[in-house]
Design an enzyme around this catalytic site. Structure first.
Site, PDB file in Angstrom:
ATOM      1  N   TYR A 103      70.935  37.474  27.469  1.00 62.63           N
ATOM      2  CA  TYR A 103      70.193  36.557  28.342  1.00 62.63           C
ATOM      3  C   TYR A 103      68.906  36.119  27.657  1.00 62.63           C
ATOM      4  CZ  TYR A 103      67.944  34.905  32.674  1.00 62.63           C
ATOM      5  OH  TYR A 103      67.322  34.154  33.636  1.00 62.63           O
ATOM      6  N   ALA A 127      72.354  51.401  11.594  1.00 60.42           N
ATOM      7  CA  ALA A 127      71.564  51.830  12.747  1.00 60.42           C
ATOM      8  C   ALA A 127      70.184  51.175  12.730  1.00 60.42           C
ATOM      9  CB  ALA A 127      71.429  53.342  12.747  1.00 60.42           C
ATOM     10  N   GLN A 185      87.632  30.316  74.094  1.00 58.88           N
ATOM     11  CA  GLN A 185      87.311  30.645  75.479  1.00 58.88           C
ATOM     12  C   GLN A 185      85.799  30.492  75.634  1.00 58.88           C
ATOM     13  OE1 GLN A 185      87.899  34.743  76.671  1.00 58.88           O
ATOM     14  NE2 GLN A 185      88.200  34.185  78.838  1.00 58.88           N
ATOM     15  N   ARG A 222      66.626  45.447   9.357  1.00 60.18           N
ATOM     16  CA  ARG A 222      65.494  46.269   9.764  1.00 60.18           C
ATOM     17  C   ARG A 222      64.471  46.258   8.642  1.00 60.18           C
ATOM     18  NH1 ARG A 222      69.326  51.575   9.392  1.00 60.18           N
ATOM     19  NH2 ARG A 222      69.096  52.026   7.171  1.00 60.18           N
ATOM     20  N   LYS A 280      81.553  42.152  68.056  1.00 60.51           N
ATOM     21  CA  LYS A 280      82.176  43.474  68.149  1.00 60.51           C
ATOM     22  C   LYS A 280      83.408  43.612  67.261  1.00 60.51           C
ATOM     23  CE  LYS A 280      84.674  44.524  71.781  1.00 60.51           C
ATOM     24  NZ  LYS A 280      85.143  45.008  73.108  1.00 60.51           N
ATOM     25  N   ARG A 311      77.739  46.487  74.503  1.00 59.85           N
ATOM     26  CA  ARG A 311      77.465  47.917  74.294  1.00 59.85           C
ATOM     27  C   ARG A 311      77.336  48.290  72.828  1.00 59.85           C
ATOM     28  NH1 ARG A 311      82.129  50.828  77.391  1.00 59.85           N
ATOM     29  NH2 ARG A 311      81.195  52.652  76.358  1.00 59.85           N
TER      30      ARG A 311
END
Length: 462
Positions: free
Chosen positions: A385, A421, A73, A438, A22, A15
């Site tokens: 990564y 920065a 069973q 930079r 179940k 069901r």
């Protein structure tokens, strides 16, 4: 005298309309059968055997973390047959076996303990778990003589007088093991369904003059789940039970009905939980925390005085007095220290963050070891990564990372160092130094005017 438990988990549960067994469907984040196993263990039934059937691979995988044993069973032929299949497990044991169903997740430890105490105090051969309900239609009636059970009568077989009996059988039992094993030898399937019923053992024991007792509990605890609708009903009951437990222990819910708290969650007193919060798995929330709307915390440890605002924390630790969010994402295996700020749109993955560090906004930190009192400017990215492997970055105490910085892993920023920065850092930054990585600014005066003039001519301005 030993205490053993059999959990019936071999039913197919057609069901449910599901590929999942179940008993593995979850109520408040935990599989139904694991609810029952955990309750039995907490009530002192440490040795647990699960009776599995056609979906045994699924059920065994779903319960493997519980350290149980299994009986099989092969063909479902009734509850009595299921217990016969576990006879080898019971053979040679002395004491009491509790037989409970794996699809009744609302059973409570206190109920099992009370049932066992009654079973032992009355020296019963068997004790039934029962409920008294206003409309027992369809349920097997428990017919008593005082404290002693005379028989269980199925609804269709009841006399008019027996139909008035409001006490019904919950299908959960405790037996003296040796007497159960002897009775199983006499069990037969001489009935229309051709099945072996455990209820018939009660009649066999009664026929031998053995004492049969009963322990009454609330009907909700004995509810078996056989459909999605019944699963939803069990979920609702369990959610309210969990919320009330935490409220009784000093937790405030501004609207408990709109929160989701897992069955194994622990929450300290004076913590406030707002709507839309989901706390799942083996999570511990400390005292004096505030969890604002739409936050999700899974398998994590949260210290005292933490605030979490519209954020996700997965399989991580967050230290006391730390603020997370809004819209932060702490991924698995992260350890966040005390008095840390993890601000808006910050993502942390498999990293350690020291006490007092500020990561205010728009920053990604992955595979990093960050010290104390570090400041990350807006837009910092740890580039961990290289397309094949994840690399580690170390940022030591009191470092200052300027806005829009890329830290190309593996790299180390030493104590007290400053990064300007807009820098892309590829080499180690020494202690107390300033790193600038930079391009030098170039200003071309009058460039815009020349551009506009040459654009008319179709030429390119350099």
């Amino acid at each position: 005298m030993g205490k053993y438990a059999l959990i019936l988990a071999a039913g197919e549960g057609k069901r449910m309309k599901s590929k999942v067994s179940k008993v593995l469907h979850k109520v408040c984040g935990k599989e139904m059968v694991n609810h029952v196993i955990d309750v039995m263990r907490s009530a002192g039934f440490e040795d647990v055997n699960v009776i599995v059937g056609k979906a045994r691979e699924q059920v065994m995988a779903g319960t493997s973390s519980r350290g149980v044993s299994y009986s099989v069973q092969e063909n479902p032929m009734g509850t009595g047959h299921a217990v016969i299949c576990a006879a080898d497990y019971l053979e040679g044991k002395d004491g009491t076996v509790a037989i409970f169903t794996g699809d009744a997740p609302l059973i409570r430890r206190e109920t099992v303990e009370a049932m066992y105490s009654r079973h032992e105090a009355n020296a019963s051969s068997a004790t039934l778990l029962t409920s008294v309900i206003s409309d027992p239609t369809g349920y097997g009636r428990v017919i008593r003589d005082g404290d002693e059970v005379l028989r269980i009568v199925e609804h269709k077989d009841c006399t008019e007088e027996e139909l008035k009996t409001p006490e019904v059988n919950a299908g959960m039992y405790m037996f003296d093991i040796k007497e159960l094993l002897e009775s199983l030898k006499e069990l037969n399937n001489d009935n229309a369904q051709g099945e072996y019923y455990l209820t018939d053992v009660i009649g066999i024991l009664r026929g031998k003059g053995k004492r049969i007792g009963a322990s009454i509990t609330e009907f909700d605890e004995t509810r078996g789940v056989n459909s999605r609708a019944q699963l939803a009903e069990a979920e609702e009951i369990m959610r309210e039970r969990i919320a009330r437990f935490h409220m009784e222990n000093g937790v405030t819910f501004t609207d408990w009905r709109s929160t989701y708290i897992g069955a194994d969650v622990a929450i300290g007193m004076d913590t406030v939980i707002h709507p839309g919060v989901s706390i799942e798995g083996n999570t511990f929330i400390g005292e004096d925390c505030t969890l604002y709307q739409n936050s999700r915390i899974v398998d994590s440890e949260i210290g005292d005085g933490v605030t979490v605002t519209s954020s996700v924390i997965l399989q991580s630790k967050v230290g006391s007095c730390t603020a997370v969010g809004p819209f932060a994402y702490i991924r698995p295996d992260s350890v966040i220290g005390e008095h840390v700020k993890v601000g808006d749109f910050v993502e942390i993955k498999k990293s350690v963050i020291g006490d007092g560090t500020k990561i205010s906004h728009l920053t990604y930190i992955g595979d990093a070891e960050v010290g104390r009192n570090v400041n990350f400017g807006c837009g910092t990215v740890i580039v961990n990564y290289d397309g094949k492997k994840k690399w580690k970055t170390v940022v030591k105490d009191n470092a200052f990372i300027g806005c829009n910085t890329n830290l190309i892993s593996p790299v180390t920023v030493n104590e007290g160092a400053y990064i300007a920065a807009g820098s892309t850092i590829t080499d180690e930054v020494p202690k107390d130094s300033l790193a600038i990585a930079r391009a030098k600014q170039v200003v071309k005066e009058g460039w815009v005017a020349r551009r506009n003039e040459e654009a008319v001519k179709g030429e390119v301005v350099k």
